[in-house]
Design an enzyme around this catalytic site. Structure first.
Site, PDB file in Angstrom:
ATOM      1  N   GLU A   1       0.828  -1.212   0.000  1.00  0.00           N
ATOM      2  CA  GLU A   1       0.000   0.000   0.000  1.00  0.00           C
ATOM      3  C   GLU A   1       0.860   1.259   0.000  1.00  0.00           C
ATOM      4  OE1 GLU A   1       0.565  -2.180   2.272  1.00  0.00           O
ATOM      5  OE2 GLU A   1       0.133  -1.541   4.326  1.00  0.00           O
TER       6      GLU A   1
ATOM      7  N   SER B   1       8.730  -8.489   5.501  1.00  0.00           N
ATOM      8  CA  SER B   1       9.547  -8.654   6.713  1.00  0.00           C
ATOM      9  C   SER B   1       9.326 -10.054   7.303  1.00  0.00           C
ATOM     10  CB  SER B   1       9.144  -7.587   7.730  1.00  0.00           C
ATOM     11  OG  SER B   1       7.761  -7.684   7.970  1.00  0.00           O
TER      12      SER B   1
ATOM     13  N   CYS C   1      16.654  -6.276   0.245  1.00  0.00           N
ATOM     14  CA  CYS C   1      16.791  -7.442   1.127  1.00  0.00           C
ATOM     15  C   CYS C   1      18.169  -8.068   0.940  1.00  0.00           C
ATOM     16  CB  CYS C   1      15.697  -8.452   0.862  1.00  0.00           C
ATOM     17  SG  CYS C   1      15.848  -9.194  -0.748  1.00  0.00           S
TER      18      CYS C   1
ATOM     19  N   GLU D   1      17.771  -6.485  11.482  1.00  0.00           N
ATOM     20  CA  GLU D   1      17.700  -5.869  10.150  1.00  0.00           C
ATOM     21  C   GLU D   1      17.466  -4.371  10.317  1.00  0.00           C
ATOM     22  OE1 GLU D   1      14.280  -6.857   7.559  1.00  0.00           O
ATOM     23  OE2 GLU D   1      15.709  -6.758   5.907  1.00  0.00           O
TER      24      GLU D   1
END
Ligand code: NAD
Length: 484
Positions: free
Chosen positions: A175, A225, A280, A377
């Site tokens: 979104e 994620s 990533c 991360e």
């Protein structure tokens, strides 16, 4: 501002529910309003896809891929326009957007090989007078749920393979970056695909949860994620679906003393700060070994400080903003956490002029290996440095990490490279390469917390994921045949 429409059964369907603003992360300008579709809209799309599946699976594979050849052509024609859209909604530089789009198109090209790729197997006389066939059939309605950081490429890790194999799809983009898929679906609309083969549903969590529970959706491909990947994996599986979920990462680079210093520096900086660290496969840790420590540390700090940050549409800009103000706040918080844990701030990128969500590259040295900043991360332009004495220590450190998306080694030693290849508990490896992104011909092979499932995106794995095998054991005895 009028909200974007969903695309269901070849119709643009408006949503009456809640909407969210889509902002250009470099300027703060409101680009669009995206509907947060609810379960009813997901149901409408899933039903349309189910209705289309019956006919679509009967279209010969060689005819199905004709749409992909056309898709490749229109993507090439709209290449610059799409690249600009990616930059405007996602923030990366135009050059990075072009690279992403090239990777998206590569997947369309590979999926054009489906008539060969989805062939089955036959063994004659597997037993006396008995033949055995394994055929691949499409799965049905497949859902694709994508993250914000590659608005074009990631849906294309799945969509071309899914439809070429005879499935129909429901795509739910992030979104935060809905505009690229909106434009792609306008292009798809013009191809003349049968209504319902491809469907687009905008939304967030509510739409995802409706997808996971919908009885007509047989398979789910997710990228995002790790926390959400785990949720999607467990929930989709609990509803009896086939599921593949790619998650987050914490990617280390190992720099050995025998590495080419100039090449290593350039590649390491591009990996850590390219796409503002929101890949990533971005390098997040550099583990220097032995004598590589001092020289690499000094050089990467200079390189990071030199990086030109700004609006990705402007020439000469090397790094764009991060996606949202919340993301910038989170990254700043993690840098502070690292300092609290004892890391040394070599380059401080926390302040950068607005109005966009800008940060500059940050380099932290002497990270405590067990600290949060070394294990979490960051998903921003932050590189942490850890120094060790032997390559064995570096590999051990990598294998202690929770993630397994990527590790890279910089060296001129084949033996060290082989050691990493053999021992690293990581699915994508680079040797003198900083972003070891598998080309479309190979599976994108995350391990551990970076992947939940068994078949990955792209290549042969995609074909296996989007088909189910059927085995037929046949006996056709001649004597019996003559009787009738
Ligand atoms: P995200 O997990 O926040 O969102 C991914 C998708 O899940 C979006 O479509 C979003 O609408 C939906 N979603 C978000 N929260 C949800 C919830 N609670 N329940 C159900 N659905 C939910 O990820 P992001 O911030 O958009 O993307 C960045 C993350 O994606 C990073 O962790 C990055 O490492 C990862 N990523 C992984 C890969 C890979 O190949 N392993 C590739 C790209 C990005």
């Amino acid at each position: 501002m009028k909200a974007l429409a969903n695309y269901i059964a070849a119709d643009w369907v408006e949503s009456n529910g809640a909407c969210q603003e889509v902002k250009n992360p470099a300027t703060g300008e409101v680009l669009a309003s995206v509907p947060l579709s609810d379960a009813a809209l997901v149901d409408q799309a899933a039903r349309a896809a189910r209705a289309a599946f019956r006919e679509w699976r009967q279209v010969p594979a060689g005819e199905r891929i004709q749409f992909l050849f056309k898709l490749k052509a229109v993507l090439e024609e709209s290449f610059e326009e799409l690249a600009r859209t990616i930059t405007c909604e996602c923030g990366k530089t135009l050059e990075e957007s072009r690279g992403e789009l090239r990777r998206a198109i590569e997947n369309v090209e590979v999926a054009c090989g489906i008539p060969i790729l989805m062939q089955g197997a036959v063994s004659e006389d597997i037993a006396r007078g008995i033949d055995e066939l394994m055929i691949r059939q499409p799965v049905g309605v497949c859902a694709i749920i994508a993250p914000f950081n590659f608005p074009a490429m990631i849906p294309f890790w799945f969509l071309p393979y899914a439809i070429a194999c005879g499935n129909t799809v429901v795509v739910k983009p992030s979104e935060r970056v809905p505009l690229t898929m909106q434009r792609v679906f306008q292009l798809l609309d013009a191809l003349g695909l049968p209504p319902g083969v491809v469907n687009l549903v905008h939304g967030g969590r509510e739409a995802v949860d409706a997808i996971l529970a919908h009885p007509d959706i047989r398979a789910v491909s997710f990228v995002g994620s790790s926390a959400v990947a785990r949720h999607v994996y467990a929930t989709a599986a609990a509803h009896g679906k086939r599921v593949q979920c790619q998650g987050g990462a914490k990617n280390p680079l190992i720099v050995l003393p025998d590495a080419d210093p100039e090449m290593t520096l350039k590649i390491a900086a591009d990996s850590a700060f390219g796409c503002a660290g929101q890949r990533c496969l971005a390098a997040s840790l550099a583990i220097t070994v032995g004598e590589a420590g001092a020289s690499f540390t000094e050089a990467i700090a200079e390189e990071a400080a030199r990086r030109v940050v700004g609006n990705g549409l402007e020439p000469g800009v090397q790094m764009g903003p991060v996606i949202t103000p919340e993301s910038r706040t989170r990254i700043r918080g993690l840098i502070q956490k690292g300092l609290d844990e004892g890391a040394r701030l070599l380059v401080d990128g926390r302040q950068a002029p607005g109005p966009g969500n800008f940060l500059k590259p940050t380099v932290l040295a002497d990270l405590p290996p067990e600290g949060e900043i070394a294990r979490t991360e960051v998903f921003g332009p932050v590189l942490g440095l850890i120094h060790v004495h032997e390559v064995e220590e570096a590999i051990e450190l990598i294998n202690r990490g929770a993630y397994g998306n990527m590790a890279c080694l910089f060296t001129s030693s084949g033996a060290s490279a082989r050691k990493l290849r053999y021992e690293a508990e990581v699915g994508n490896l680079g040797v003198n390469v900083g972003v070891a992104a598998p080309m479309a011909y190979f599976p994108f092979s995350g391990w551990k917390e970076s992947f939940f499932g068994d078949l990955h995106a792209q290549g042969h794995h995609a074909v296996e994921f989007y088909t189910q095998t059927k085995v037929v054991v046949e006996r056709w005895p001649r004597d019996w045949a003559r009787k009738f």
